[in-house]
Design a protein around this motif. Sequence first.
Motif, mmCIF file in Angstrom:
data_model
loop_
_atom_site.group_PDB
_atom_site.id
_atom_site.type_symbol
_atom_site.label_atom_id
_atom_site.label_comp_id
_atom_site.label_asym_id
_atom_site.label_seq_id
_atom_site.Cartn_x
_atom_site.Cartn_y
_atom_site.Cartn_z
ATOM 1 N N PHE A 90 -11.149 0.484 7.534
ATOM 2 C CA PHE A 90 -10.398 -0.756 7.673
ATOM 3 C C PHE A 90 -9.807 -0.870 9.070
ATOM 4 C CE2 PHE A 90 -10.224 -0.777 2.966
ATOM 5 C CZ PHE A 90 -10.637 -2.077 2.756
ATOM 6 N N GLU A 143 -7.583 -5.745 3.875
ATOM 7 C CA GLU A 143 -6.494 -4.851 4.309
ATOM 8 C C GLU A 143 -5.288 -5.057 3.384
ATOM 9 O OE1 GLU A 143 -4.429 -2.011 6.790
ATOM 10 O OE2 GLU A 143 -6.507 -2.371 6.241
ATOM 11 N N ARG A 179 -6.056 -3.304 0.169
ATOM 12 C CA ARG A 179 -5.867 -1.844 0.314
ATOM 13 C C ARG A 179 -4.396 -1.478 0.141
ATOM 14 N NH1 ARG A 179 -4.988 2.144 4.410
ATOM 15 N NH2 ARG A 179 -4.538 0.557 5.950
ATOM 16 N N HIS A 180 -3.503 -2.237 0.756
ATOM 17 C CA HIS A 180 -2.063 -1.969 0.614
ATOM 18 C C HIS A 180 -1.598 -2.239 -0.819
ATOM 19 C CE1 HIS A 180 -1.003 -0.957 4.712
ATOM 20 N NE2 HIS A 180 -1.842 -1.894 5.103
ATOM 21 N N GLN A 201 -3.391 -1.832 -3.524
ATOM 22 C CA GLN A 201 -3.846 -0.697 -4.326
ATOM 23 C C GLN A 201 -2.972 0.540 -4.117
ATOM 24 O OE1 GLN A 201 -6.171 -0.978 -6.710
ATOM 25 N NE2 GLN A 201 -6.229 -3.123 -6.106
ATOM 26 N N ASN A 202 -2.393 0.668 -2.946
ATOM 27 C CA ASN A 202 -1.489 1.787 -2.643
ATOM 28 C C ASN A 202 -0.041 1.467 -3.012
ATOM 29 O OD1 ASN A 202 -3.415 3.604 -1.596
ATOM 30 N ND2 ASN A 202 -3.446 2.485 0.329
#
Length: 75
Positions: free
Chosen positions: A3, A20, A23-24, A26-27
């Motif tokens: 990414f 992006e 991704r954040h 999911q975290n």
Amino acid sequence: PYFEKALELEPNSYYTTGFEGWRHFQNEDYVEALKWFNRSLELKFAFNKVAFIYHGYTMEKIRELGLEKEAGIQP
């Protein structure tokens, strides 16, 4: 690292910025995810399904966790 490289190559890609944000999300970094989804939607609003759908999910999580102040949104 993928990414980061994609953002380096295409910093104004709605697709890359949207993922992006994903991704954040999911975290479980919802405040950061919201920033990326907002950016993605600024770049392209129409037919931007990932950012549009996950923006809503992210707002739900932010409100659920009481993170409105950190996210800079009204409670």
